[in-house]
Design a protein around this motif. Sequence first.
Motif, PDB file in Angstrom:
ATOM      1  N   VAL A 101       0.773  -1.190  -0.690  1.00  0.00           N
ATOM      2  CA  VAL A 101      -0.360   0.002  -0.005  1.00  0.00           C
ATOM      3  C   VAL A 101       0.580   0.716  -0.581  1.00  0.00           C
ATOM      4  CG1 VAL A 101      -1.883   1.185   1.615  1.00  0.00           C
ATOM      5  CG2 VAL A 101      -1.970  -1.102   1.477  1.00  0.00           C
ATOM      6  N   GLY A 102       1.623   1.128   1.226  1.00  0.00           N
ATOM      7  CA  GLY A 102       2.887   2.588   0.607  1.00  0.00           C
ATOM      8  C   GLY A 102       3.500   2.563  -0.395  1.00  0.00           C
ATOM      9  N   ILE A 103       4.124   1.542  -1.437  1.00  0.00           N
ATOM     10  CA  ILE A 103       4.260   1.782  -2.703  1.00  0.00           C
ATOM     11  C   ILE A 103       3.093   2.708  -3.469  1.00  0.00           C
ATOM     12  CG2 ILE A 103       5.115   0.995  -4.678  1.00  0.00           C
ATOM     13  CD1 ILE A 103       7.082  -1.342  -1.891  1.00  0.00           C
ATOM     14  N   ALA A 104       1.996   2.144  -3.318  1.00  0.00           N
ATOM     15  CA  ALA A 104       1.357   2.334  -4.303  1.00  0.00           C
ATOM     16  C   ALA A 104       0.873   3.766  -4.430  1.00  0.00           C
ATOM     17  CB  ALA A 104       0.109   1.613  -3.925  1.00  0.00           C
ATOM     18  N   LEU A 105       0.756   4.648  -3.076  1.00  0.00           N
ATOM     19  CA  LEU A 105       0.647   5.559  -2.840  1.00  0.00           C
ATOM     20  C   LEU A 105       2.044   5.970  -3.131  1.00  0.00           C
ATOM     21  CD1 LEU A 105      -1.338   5.177   0.373  1.00  0.00           C
ATOM     22  CD2 LEU A 105      -1.830   6.591  -1.471  1.00  0.00           C
ATOM     23  N   ILE A 106       2.892   6.487  -3.022  1.00  0.00           N
ATOM     24  CA  ILE A 106       4.138   7.012  -3.511  1.00  0.00           C
ATOM     25  C   ILE A 106       4.492   7.275  -5.296  1.00  0.00           C
ATOM     26  CG2 ILE A 106       6.940   6.949  -3.333  1.00  0.00           C
ATOM     27  CD1 ILE A 106       6.607   5.733  -0.526  1.00  0.00           C
ATOM     28  N   VAL A 107       3.738   5.686  -5.642  1.00  0.00           N
ATOM     29  CA  VAL A 107       3.873   5.602  -6.856  1.00  0.00           C
ATOM     30  C   VAL A 107       2.585   6.658  -7.904  1.00  0.00           C
ATOM     31  CG1 VAL A 107       3.223   4.258  -9.104  1.00  0.00           C
ATOM     32  CG2 VAL A 107       4.968   3.488  -7.716  1.00  0.00           C
ATOM     33  N   PHE A 108       1.568   6.132  -7.234  1.00  0.00           N
ATOM     34  CA  PHE A 108       0.438   7.562  -7.523  1.00  0.00           C
ATOM     35  C   PHE A 108       1.101   9.160  -7.366  1.00  0.00           C
ATOM     36  CE2 PHE A 108      -3.567  10.266  -5.388  1.00  0.00           C
ATOM     37  CZ  PHE A 108      -4.095  10.639  -6.977  1.00  0.00           C
ATOM     38  N   ALA A 109       1.559   9.131  -5.704  1.00  0.00           N
ATOM     39  CA  ALA A 109       2.249  10.714  -5.815  1.00  0.00           C
ATOM     40  C   ALA A 109       3.202  10.886  -6.669  1.00  0.00           C
ATOM     41  CB  ALA A 109       2.854  10.853  -4.740  1.00  0.00           C
ATOM     42  N   LEU A 110       4.169  10.536  -7.551  1.00  0.00           N
ATOM     43  CA  LEU A 110       4.829  10.434  -8.370  1.00  0.00           C
ATOM     44  C   LEU A 110       4.201  10.448  -9.385  1.00  0.00           C
ATOM     45  CD1 LEU A 110       8.432   8.532  -7.093  1.00  0.00           C
ATOM     46  CD2 LEU A 110       7.973  11.040  -7.642  1.00  0.00           C
ATOM     47  N   TYR A 111       3.538   9.475  -9.926  1.00  0.00           N
ATOM     48  CA  TYR A 111       3.738   9.653 -11.565  1.00  0.00           C
ATOM     49  C   TYR A 111       1.712   9.290 -11.628  1.00  0.00           C
ATOM     50  CZ  TYR A 111       7.762   7.721 -11.737  1.00  0.00           C
ATOM     51  OH  TYR A 111       9.114   7.034 -11.727  1.00  0.00           O
ATOM     52  N   GLY A 112       0.926   9.800 -10.626  1.00  0.00           N
ATOM     53  CA  GLY A 112      -1.057  10.046 -11.108  1.00  0.00           C
ATOM     54  C   GLY A 112      -1.094  10.934 -11.534  1.00  0.00           C
ATOM     55  N   PRO A 113      -2.137  11.841 -12.372  1.00  0.00           N
ATOM     56  CA  PRO A 113      -2.410  12.260 -12.986  1.00  0.00           C
ATOM     57  C   PRO A 113      -2.307  13.970 -12.168  1.00  0.00           C
ATOM     58  CG  PRO A 113      -4.256  11.178 -12.796  1.00  0.00           C
ATOM     59  CD  PRO A 113      -3.421  10.788 -12.032  1.00  0.00           C
ATOM     60  N   ALA A 114      -1.466  14.542 -13.445  1.00  0.00           N
ATOM     61  CA  ALA A 114      -0.873  16.052 -12.935  1.00  0.00           C
ATOM     62  C   ALA A 114      -2.322  16.843 -12.757  1.00  0.00           C
ATOM     63  CB  ALA A 114      -0.013  16.670 -14.205  1.00  0.00           C
ATOM     64  N   ASP A 115      -3.488  16.664 -13.356  1.00  0.00           N
ATOM     65  CA  ASP A 115      -4.521  17.569 -13.087  1.00  0.00           C
ATOM     66  C   ASP A 115      -4.697  17.276 -11.643  1.00  0.00           C
ATOM     67  OD1 ASP A 115      -5.379  15.256 -14.317  1.00  0.00           O
ATOM     68  OD2 ASP A 115      -7.625  16.050 -14.814  1.00  0.00           O
ATOM     69  N   ILE A 116      -5.090  16.316 -11.175  1.00  0.00           N
ATOM     70  CA  ILE A 116      -5.523  15.691  -9.476  1.00  0.00           C
ATOM     71  C   ILE A 116      -4.262  17.399  -8.438  1.00  0.00           C
ATOM     72  CG2 ILE A 116      -5.238  14.072  -7.946  1.00  0.00           C
ATOM     73  CD1 ILE A 116      -5.950  12.163 -10.030  1.00  0.00           C
ATOM     74  N   ALA A 117      -5.148  17.627  -7.693  1.00  0.00           N
ATOM     75  CA  ALA A 117      -4.933  18.547  -6.842  1.00  0.00           C
ATOM     76  C   ALA A 117      -4.143  18.202  -5.495  1.00  0.00           C
ATOM     77  CB  ALA A 117      -5.566  19.949  -6.242  1.00  0.00           C
TER      78      ALA A 117
END
Length: 65
Positions: free
Chosen positions: A19-35
């Motif tokens: 879960v920690g890795i998934a959250l960090i990956v989201f922070a790094l590579y998630g959609p740029a338009d999410i504030a």
Amino acid sequence: MAAITRNIGSLDRILRIVVGIALIVFALYGPADIAWKWIGWIGVVPIATAVINWCPLYSILGIKT
């Protein structure tokens, strides 16, 4: 100084790391338009608790997995 008693089991530890890795990956590579993408950095907390095999919340609640 009191020793920290382990209160996280193997399955719990693995799930925290995933879960920690998934959250960090989201922070790094998630959609740029999410504030609120910064919230993915909360993934550091489950990884840290998995590494030290101790969760302060579990300790307070008296849970041991």
